[in-house]
Motif scaffolding. Structure first.
Motif, PDB file in Angstrom:
ATOM      1  N   CYS A  81     -10.547  -0.425 -14.395  1.00 49.05           N
ATOM      2  CA  CYS A  81     -10.000   0.053 -13.115  1.00 49.05           C
ATOM      3  C   CYS A  81     -10.342   1.524 -12.901  1.00 49.05           C
ATOM      4  O   CYS A  81     -10.656   1.949 -11.781  1.00 49.05           O
ATOM      5  N   GLU A  82     -10.279   2.283 -13.982  1.00 48.07           N
ATOM      6  CA  GLU A  82     -10.571   3.718 -13.887  1.00 48.07           C
ATOM      7  C   GLU A  82     -12.031   3.972 -13.514  1.00 48.07           C
ATOM      8  O   GLU A  82     -12.347   4.943 -12.831  1.00 48.07           O
ATOM      9  N   THR A 110      -6.309   5.209 -10.407  1.00 53.41           N
ATOM     10  CA  THR A 110      -5.538   5.928 -11.422  1.00 53.41           C
ATOM     11  C   THR A 110      -4.212   5.220 -11.676  1.00 53.41           C
ATOM     12  O   THR A 110      -3.655   4.566 -10.787  1.00 53.41           O
ATOM     13  N   GLU A 111      -3.716   5.365 -12.908  1.00 49.94           N
ATOM     14  CA  GLU A 111      -2.495   4.661 -13.311  1.00 49.94           C
ATOM     15  C   GLU A 111      -1.244   5.319 -12.749  1.00 49.94           C
ATOM     16  O   GLU A 111      -1.091   6.537 -12.805  1.00 49.94           O
TER      17      GLU A 111
END
Length: 261
Positions: A237-238, A243-244
């Motif tokens: 995903c990054e 971003t988390e």
């Protein structure tokens, strides 16, 4: 008994899907409140040999409005908890903690157009809660639930869930064509074969869904599965620029922080 001691709940139903997977529902205390996607500690009453009950974190599979609490579990023959839990019958007692928590909640994500729920194995449980919550469809135009298992029979819980959802009195009509359920298998022949990370990397997932690749402007992601799967999918995903996030700092993706042993 202390105010933080788990409550004793009655088993209402048990359904075995494979020799490794089962689901069960227990009574819900009147004071028990949770957000769809959260997890809670559950356990079995202690035996004579135990000083205290063995408790483990389990994602709640039922939506926040339901009058019972559902769970989806693996069976581990010598597991400290699941070796006993897999033998429960309606009427038996299961212990449940009083304080649900979790990161796989809508509040931890920024508004977006499309919500992905990437799951493997019993990691579909928190999403079983979220796809039955009207708020999920109010916040997103499209919801894409992916479920990857080793064998085809392990997909049966999710397939039944989606089938029942169409008749759901609360969200059945809201769903329309908003919800897309994508299944893949890693160890048997299947129309979509492979790990979710490989399907994301190769672009096969997006082709299959008929959508563009992950875009931090439009897409939000929730991830739940084994620790390795979560780490690998989060790293992917990054690479797409997501971003988390967390409850206190909503962003583009969130991961499950509890693991059942």
């Amino acid at each position: 008994m202390s105010a933080n001691a788990p409550t004793e709940e009655k088993v209402l139903s048990v359904e075995h899907f494979t020799d490794r997977l089962f689901a069960f529902a227990i009574t819900r205390p009147q004071a028990f409140r949770f957000r769809s996607g959260e997890f809670v500690m559950i356990g079995m009453p202690k035996t004579e040999e135990q000083k205290r009950p063995v408790m483990r974190a389990y994602s709640i599979a039922s939506p926040s409005w339901d009058d019972k609490v559902e769970f989806f579990s693996i069976k581990v023959e010598d597991g400290p908890l699941t070796s006993r839990l897999q033998k429960i019958q309606p009427g038996d007692t299961v212990l449940m903690g009083r304080k649900p928590v979790g990161t796989l909640v809508l509040d931890a994500l920024l508004p977006g157009k499309r919500l992905y729920m990437f799951s493997t194995g019993t990691g579909i449980a928190p999403f079983a809660s979220l796809i039955r919550d009207p708020e999920t469809y109010e916040r997103f135009d499209q919801v894409i639930l992916t479920h990857t298992c080793r064998q085809v029979e392990e997909l049966s819980y999710g397939l039944k869930l989606i089938e029942d959802l169409r008749e759901d009195p609360l969200v059945g009509e809201m769903i329309g064509d908003k919800l897309l359920h994508i299944t893949s298998v890693t160890r048997e022949n299947y129309p979509l074969k492979g790990r979710i990370t490989d399907l994301i990397q190769s672009g096969k997932l997006f082709e299959h869904a008929g959508v563009p690749k992950l875009d931090p402007k439009e897409d939000r992601v929730m991830i739940c599965g084994s620790k390795d799967m979560i780490d690998d999918t989060a790293a992917l995903c990054e690479t797409f620029g997501l971003t988390e996030g967390s409850n206190s700092d909503p962003r583009e993706f969130v991961i499950e922080k509890a693991f059942v042993g």
